[in-house]
Structure formats: C-alpha cells, structure tokens
Design a protein around this motif. Structure first.
Motif, short mmCIF file in Angstrom:
data_model
loop_
_atom_site.label_atom_id
_atom_site.label_comp_id
_atom_site.label_asym_id
_atom_site.label_seq_id
_atom_site.Cartn_x
_atom_site.Cartn_y
_atom_site.Cartn_z
N TYR A 293 1.67 -0.93 10.36
CA TYR A 293 1.94 -2.28 9.88
C TYR A 293 0.70 -3.01 9.40
N TRP B 165 -2.59 -7.54 -3.23
CA TRP B 165 -1.24 -7.35 -3.78
C TRP B 165 -1.34 -7.16 -5.29
N ARG C 104 3.19 -5.16 -2.27
CA ARG C 104 2.10 -4.90 -1.34
C ARG C 104 2.43 -3.67 -0.52
N THR D 17 -1.32 -4.37 6.33
CA THR D 17 -0.87 -4.76 5.00
C THR D 17 -2.06 -5.13 4.12
N ILE E 238 2.34 -1.44 2.97
CA ILE E 238 2.34 -1.55 4.43
C ILE E 238 2.33 -0.12 4.98
#
Length: 87
Positions: A48, A69, A42, A50, A44
């Motif tokens: 931060y 993801w 994933r 995601t 980032i």
C-alpha cells in the motif's frame, strides 16, 4: 483494468512498472458540463505504498525518482466514442 507487459512479475519481487489499460465510461452529465476531463492515475504496491500526487514534494535537480501521479486531459466527443488526448 487489463494488465499487460510486466504483469508476469512475482508479486513479492515486482520492482518495475506494469502496463495496463481500461475502458472508462463518462457519464452524460459530465459531457453536458464540459468537453474535456482530466484523468489521473497512481500506482499502489502490495504494501500500500502510493505515488505522491505532485512532483513538488519529491523534486530534485536531476529529476530522479520523480514518480508523481500521471495526469492527462482528455478531449471528449459528445456525439460518439471518439476522443483525443490533450497535451
């Protein structure tokens, strides 16, 4: 991880994906249990933020912004470093 194409973007203006690669060791205990593993990655960002884990939470009819993801099943060869990517 080793960053590739896209890594030259300024950190405060990186709006595109950066390609990367990594060599990952698989413990022998894992090889004894199964000859395949699932790898999930994933993104980032610097703030931060995601990616969501599954597309169902952001699904839309046209498939826009589907950035869940990424998952792959890897088939391992317990005799050596050779491997094959699964479907």
């Amino acid at each position: 991880a080793e960053l590739g194409q896209g890594s030259d973007q300024p950190i405060d203006r990186a709006w595109a994906w950066t390609f990367w690669k990594a060599d990952v060791s698989v413990p022998k205990e894992v090889l004894k249990r199964s000859n395949q593993i699932e790898v999930a990655v994933r993104a980032i960002d610097a703030s931060y933020n995601t990616q969501v884990d599954h597309p169902r939470s952001i699904w839309n009819v046209r498939g826009l912004n589907c950035t869940a993801w990424h998952r792959r099943t890897i088939h391992l060869d317990p005799k050596g470093p050779a491997w094959q990517e699964g479907d």
